[in-house]
Write a protein that holds these residues in place. Structure first.
Motif, PDB file in Angstrom:
ATOM      1  N   GLU A  36       0.811  -1.240   0.000  1.00  0.00           N
ATOM      2  CA  GLU A  36       0.000   0.000   0.000  1.00  0.00           C
ATOM      3  C   GLU A  36       0.839   1.282   0.000  1.00  0.00           C
ATOM      4  OE1 GLU A  36      -2.787  -2.662   1.184  1.00  0.00           O
ATOM      5  OE2 GLU A  36      -2.407  -1.899  -0.815  1.00  0.00           O
ATOM      6  N   LEU A  37       1.952   1.263   0.760  1.00  0.00           N
ATOM      7  CA  LEU A  37       2.721   2.507   0.933  1.00  0.00           C
ATOM      8  C   LEU A  37       3.576   2.839  -0.285  1.00  0.00           C
ATOM      9  CD1 LEU A  37       3.804   1.975   4.624  1.00  0.00           C
ATOM     10  CD2 LEU A  37       2.232   3.698   3.773  1.00  0.00           C
ATOM     11  N   LEU A  38       3.687   1.906  -1.217  1.00  0.00           N
ATOM     12  CA  LEU A  38       4.496   2.087  -2.431  1.00  0.00           C
ATOM     13  C   LEU A  38       5.904   2.603  -2.150  1.00  0.00           C
ATOM     14  CD1 LEU A  38       1.799   3.884  -4.627  1.00  0.00           C
ATOM     15  CD2 LEU A  38       2.246   1.466  -4.489  1.00  0.00           C
ATOM     16  N   PRO A  39       6.694   1.885  -1.312  1.00  0.00           N
ATOM     17  CA  PRO A  39       8.039   2.398  -1.007  1.00  0.00           C
ATOM     18  C   PRO A  39       8.942   2.268  -2.227  1.00  0.00           C
ATOM     19  CG  PRO A  39       7.720   0.226  -0.058  1.00  0.00           C
ATOM     20  CD  PRO A  39       6.433   0.576  -0.721  1.00  0.00           C
ATOM     21  N   LEU A  40       9.617   3.372  -2.568  1.00  0.00           N
ATOM     22  CA  LEU A  40      10.464   3.372  -3.769  1.00  0.00           C
ATOM     23  C   LEU A  40      11.635   2.416  -3.640  1.00  0.00           C
ATOM     24  CD1 LEU A  40      11.348   6.793  -5.376  1.00  0.00           C
ATOM     25  CD2 LEU A  40      10.511   4.733  -6.440  1.00  0.00           C
ATOM     26  N   LYS A  41      12.156   2.281  -2.404  1.00  0.00           N
ATOM     27  CA  LYS A  41      13.399   1.509  -2.269  1.00  0.00           C
ATOM     28  C   LYS A  41      13.177   0.015  -2.477  1.00  0.00           C
ATOM     29  CE  LYS A  41      13.790   0.751   2.740  1.00  0.00           C
ATOM     30  NZ  LYS A  41      12.463   1.035   3.244  1.00  0.00           N
ATOM     31  N   MET A  42      11.909  -0.396  -2.552  1.00  0.00           N
ATOM     32  CA  MET A  42      11.650  -1.822  -2.798  1.00  0.00           C
ATOM     33  C   MET A  42      11.729  -2.174  -4.284  1.00  0.00           C
ATOM     34  SD  MET A  42      11.671  -3.221  -0.139  1.00  0.00           S
ATOM     35  CE  MET A  42      10.944  -4.192   1.131  1.00  0.00           C
ATOM     36  N   ILE A  79       5.834   8.846 -11.394  1.00  0.00           N
ATOM     37  CA  ILE A  79       4.558   9.281 -11.968  1.00  0.00           C
ATOM     38  C   ILE A  79       3.466   8.241 -11.696  1.00  0.00           C
ATOM     39  CG2 ILE A  79       3.368   9.575 -14.194  1.00  0.00           C
ATOM     40  CD1 ILE A  79       4.786  12.030 -13.400  1.00  0.00           C
ATOM     41  N   VAL A  80       3.818   6.962 -11.866  1.00  0.00           N
ATOM     42  CA  VAL A  80       2.821   5.911 -11.642  1.00  0.00           C
ATOM     43  C   VAL A  80       2.409   5.885 -10.175  1.00  0.00           C
ATOM     44  CG1 VAL A  80       2.447   3.422 -11.695  1.00  0.00           C
ATOM     45  CG2 VAL A  80       3.564   4.531 -13.599  1.00  0.00           C
ATOM     46  N   ARG A  81       3.380   6.068  -9.274  1.00  0.00           N
ATOM     47  CA  ARG A  81       3.029   6.122  -7.843  1.00  0.00           C
ATOM     48  C   ARG A  81       2.060   7.260  -7.568  1.00  0.00           C
ATOM     49  NH1 ARG A  81       7.836   7.299  -4.529  1.00  0.00           N
ATOM     50  NH2 ARG A  81       6.479   6.993  -2.743  1.00  0.00           N
ATOM     51  N   ARG A  82       2.388   8.430  -8.149  1.00  0.00           N
ATOM     52  CA  ARG A  82       1.508   9.597  -7.956  1.00  0.00           C
ATOM     53  C   ARG A  82       0.109   9.317  -8.489  1.00  0.00           C
ATOM     54  NH1 ARG A  82       2.564  11.405  -4.216  1.00  0.00           N
ATOM     55  NH2 ARG A  82       4.411  12.563  -3.759  1.00  0.00           N
ATOM     56  N   ALA A  83       0.051   8.688  -9.678  1.00  0.00           N
ATOM     57  CA  ALA A  83      -1.254   8.449 -10.300  1.00  0.00           C
ATOM     58  C   ALA A  83      -2.076   7.453  -9.486  1.00  0.00           C
ATOM     59  CB  ALA A  83      -1.066   7.941 -11.722  1.00  0.00           C
ATOM     60  N   ILE A  84      -1.398   6.525  -8.787  1.00  0.00           N
ATOM     61  CA  ILE A  84      -2.150   5.582  -7.941  1.00  0.00           C
ATOM     62  C   ILE A  84      -2.718   6.325  -6.738  1.00  0.00           C
ATOM     63  CG2 ILE A  84      -1.912   3.613  -6.379  1.00  0.00           C
ATOM     64  CD1 ILE A  84       0.005   2.358  -8.318  1.00  0.00           C
ATOM     65  N   LYS A  85      -1.893   7.220  -6.163  1.00  0.00           N
ATOM     66  CA  LYS A  85      -2.356   7.917  -4.956  1.00  0.00           C
ATOM     67  C   LYS A  85      -3.391   8.997  -5.293  1.00  0.00           C
ATOM     68  CE  LYS A  85       1.781   7.118  -2.195  1.00  0.00           C
ATOM     69  NZ  LYS A  85       3.031   7.668  -1.700  1.00  0.00           N
ATOM     70  N   ASN A  86      -3.156   9.763  -6.368  1.00  0.00           N
ATOM     71  CA  ASN A  86      -4.132  10.793  -6.766  1.00  0.00           C
ATOM     72  C   ASN A  86      -4.682  10.370  -8.114  1.00  0.00           C
ATOM     73  OD1 ASN A  86      -1.640  11.928  -5.483  1.00  0.00           O
ATOM     74  ND2 ASN A  86      -3.091  13.557  -5.070  1.00  0.00           N
ATOM     75  N   ASP A  87      -5.928   9.965  -8.142  1.00  0.00           N
ATOM     76  CA  ASP A  87      -6.404   9.335  -9.369  1.00  0.00           C
ATOM     77  C   ASP A  87      -7.035  10.317 -10.355  1.00  0.00           C
ATOM     78  OD1 ASP A  87      -8.367   9.853  -7.661  1.00  0.00           O
ATOM     79  OD2 ASP A  87      -9.403   7.940  -7.795  1.00  0.00           O
ATOM     80  N   SER A  88      -6.682  11.624 -10.251  1.00  0.00           N
ATOM     81  CA  SER A  88      -7.220  12.538 -11.263  1.00  0.00           C
ATOM     82  C   SER A  88      -6.126  12.896 -12.256  1.00  0.00           C
ATOM     83  CB  SER A  88      -7.772  13.796 -10.601  1.00  0.00           C
ATOM     84  OG  SER A  88      -6.742  14.457  -9.925  1.00  0.00           O
ATOM     85  N   ILE A  89      -6.519  13.011 -13.540  1.00  0.00           N
ATOM     86  CA  ILE A  89      -5.519  13.263 -14.577  1.00  0.00           C
ATOM     87  C   ILE A  89      -5.935  14.439 -15.446  1.00  0.00           C
ATOM     88  CG2 ILE A  89      -4.599  10.922 -14.777  1.00  0.00           C
ATOM     89  CD1 ILE A  89      -6.593  10.585 -17.136  1.00  0.00           C
ATOM     90  N   VAL A  90      -4.940  15.028 -16.126  1.00  0.00           N
ATOM     91  CA  VAL A  90      -5.206  16.082 -17.101  1.00  0.00           C
ATOM     92  C   VAL A  90      -4.453  15.713 -18.384  1.00  0.00           C
ATOM     93  CG1 VAL A  90      -5.488  17.922 -15.419  1.00  0.00           C
ATOM     94  CG2 VAL A  90      -3.217  17.408 -16.280  1.00  0.00           C
ATOM     95  N   ALA A  91      -4.773  16.410 -19.478  1.00  0.00           N
ATOM     96  CA  ALA A  91      -4.079  16.129 -20.734  1.00  0.00           C
ATOM     97  C   ALA A  91      -2.773  16.922 -20.784  1.00  0.00           C
ATOM     98  CB  ALA A  91      -4.965  16.503 -21.906  1.00  0.00           C
ATOM     99  N   GLY A  92      -1.716  16.279 -21.267  1.00  0.00           N
ATOM    100  CA  GLY A  92      -0.413  16.946 -21.350  1.00  0.00           C
ATOM    101  C   GLY A  92      -0.240  17.614 -22.712  1.00  0.00           C
ATOM    102  N   GLY A  93       1.012  17.768 -23.122  1.00  0.00           N
ATOM    103  CA  GLY A  93       1.295  18.343 -24.438  1.00  0.00           C
ATOM    104  C   GLY A  93       0.863  19.788 -24.568  1.00  0.00           C
ATOM    105  N   GLY A  94       0.923  20.548 -23.465  1.00  0.00           N
ATOM    106  CA  GLY A  94       0.583  21.967 -23.529  1.00  0.00           C
ATOM    107  C   GLY A  94      -0.915  22.244 -23.438  1.00  0.00           C
TER     108      GLY A  94
END
Length: 483
Positions: free
Chosen positions: A188-194, A332-347
């Motif tokens: 659940e905690l998504l530790p990076l060092k693992m 980025i994937v960790r962030r997207a799991i924790k905050n599930d809202s997205i926007v369109a990129g590319g300016g």
């Protein structure tokens, strides 16, 4: 009679203050932005940096470049710091954050020169940032977490967007799947060092693999080990803090820590009391040849959810850049799991915010109107730079984008592949909204910080150019230095 001048500071102290000081700080920040400007986006160029020891690093990650630049200008350092903070917080968007901060300053430079008080600018910027963040939260699209399939495809698209601007963009499909698999294996905690990353030279990029468990270089050998089986199922693992052979301690230490976290069991300092409860275990142990090295894989570790990515590739610099790119994608994937809202990129999101703030600025009187308008104009630096880096006609494409956003096409951004504009939400160029919010707040904070400094005092001793004390002595016979 002339009043006697009062000397407060030590002779040689360098002070500069007032508007010229502010303008010089703004110019220094422009120089920093120039260094990373061309690395933005899928068509961005890479930089080759060589440090004092002659080690070469190839990268187009904004934070890495700024770290290696070794900036000494005190005001420009703040830009390096926000790039680092963006890297630590969300992992991607380090170039955008530097560009935005520099562009904010560039847009208000003329107002500063005309004598507008910096505090008024700062107040307007804070207001504009609040409005922009509120707008992002309003229009961000939330993805349902319960539908595992949909969530997975979202994560893969976010990872692919992060990898788009990296060296390994050609293999983004392969690596974005690998990154999502790796992050999904964590708890659940998504530790990076693992998530361990091991680099093995040779082979193609596609030979990279993800090991579900711990993998490390084979560090032990014993008489007759060639005859032993190379694969064990459900083995017991004893972890000993005992020197079994004379070998480099570093390798052993690394193995010890990794295995203990993953296999359960505990480290023993003697071989006397090896009972079942101190032994770890895993589902499968095997020894595999990877490139020129033998690797030990411990798969299916019961205690910790861990995995190891083994990267293959030609040159060492190339593999290091691949590792940095994967780090960005993992964050980025960790962030997207924790905050599930997205926007369109590319300016796309920047153009939408720019339009929103421009419309808002026309509804308020006073100087704020000009300043929020300047903030809105500064946001267009991201799509403009994407066009410049791809060799497109930026003015033409930005005009199209402004028109489209005014008609309500809020996810329209730059289409890099066809030199046009496109609905980037449909094209799956997605980013977690967190990345954009963080970039905007950090960039605006940095701009406000630089605007609020109006005097720099440099002590003569702390200046870098002064020779260290006693540098002129010790040549004997009074010979002059040969310059």
């Amino acid at each position: 009679m002339m009043p006697t001048p009062v000397i407060l500071l030590k002779e040689g102290t360098d002070t500069s203050q007032g508007v010229p000081q502010l303008v010089s700080n703004i110019n220094a920040c422009q120089v920093i932005a120039e260094a990373v400007r061309t690395t933005l986006g899928p068509r961005g160029m890479d930089k080759l940096m060589v440090d004092g020891r002659g080690k070469a690093t190839i990268s187009n990650d904004g934070a890495t470049i700024l770290k290696l630049l070794d900036v000494v200008h005190p005001a420009a350092k703040t830009l390096v710091d926000i790039a680092k903070s963006q890297d630590a917080e969300v992992g991607d968007g380090t170039t955008s954050v530097t560009l935005l901060a520099a562009e904010f300053l560039k847009q208000v430079k003329s107002y500063v020169e005309e004598g507008l008080h910096p505090q008024i600018i700062i107040r307007a910027f804070r207001k504009a940032t609040q409005l922009a963040v509120k707008r992002i939260n309003e229009i961000a699209v939330t993805v349902k977490k319960d539908d595992k399939q949909e969530q997975r495809s979202l994560l893969e698209k976010c990872a692919a967007t992060a990898l788009n601007s990296k060296l390994i963009a050609g293999q983004k499909g392969f690596f974005s799947r690998m990154v999502v698999d790796a992050v999904m294996m964590l708890d659940e905690l998504l530790p990076l060092k693992m998530i361990g990353v091991k680099k093995v030279q040779g082979g193609a990029l596609e030979d990279s693999q993800l090991v579900t468990g711990v993998a490390f270089k084979k560090t032990f050998s014993y008489a007759g080990f060639e005859m032993q089986p190379k694969k064990y199922e459900n083995p017991k693992i004893a972890m000993l803090n005992v020197e079994l052979e004379l070998k480099a301690e570093k390798d052993n230490a690394e193995v010890r820590v990794k295995s203990v976290e993953a296999c359960g069991g505990s480290i023993q300092t003697s071989v006397g009391s090896l009972t079942d409860d101190v032994l770890g275990q895993c589902a499968l142990f095997e020894e595999v040849q990877v490139g020129g090295e033998r690797y030990n894989f411990f798969k299916g570790c019961p205690k910790a959810k861990t995995c190891t990515i083994i990267l293959r590739g030609g040159a060492e610099q190339f593999m290091e850049e691949t590792e940095r790119s994967l780090h960005d994608a993992i964050m980025i994937v960790r962030r997207a799991i924790k905050n599930d809202s997205i926007v369109a990129g590319g300016g796309a999101i920047e153009m939408e915010l720019s339009k929103y703030l421009r419309d808002y600025s026309r509804t308020i009187p006073g100087k704020q109107q000009l300043l929020i308008g300047a903030y809105a104009k500064a946001l267009e630096v991201i799509p403009r730079q994407l066009c410049d880096n791809a060799g497109f006609d930026a003015t033409n494409i930005l005009n199209k984008l402004r028109a489209k956003h005014a008609q309500g096409g809020m996810w329209y951004g730059v289409d890099i592949n066809n030199e046009d504009i496109a609905d980037n939400f449909q094209a799956c160029v997605w980013e977690p909204s967190m990345v954009r919010i963080n970039a905007l707040t950090a960039a605006s904070e940095a701009a406000c910080l630089i605007l609020s400094v109006d005097e720099t005092i440099k002590n003569p001793r702390s200046s870098v150019d002064a020779p260290p004390a006693g540098a002129g002595r010790g040549r004997g016979r009074g010979k002059p230095h040969a310059f």
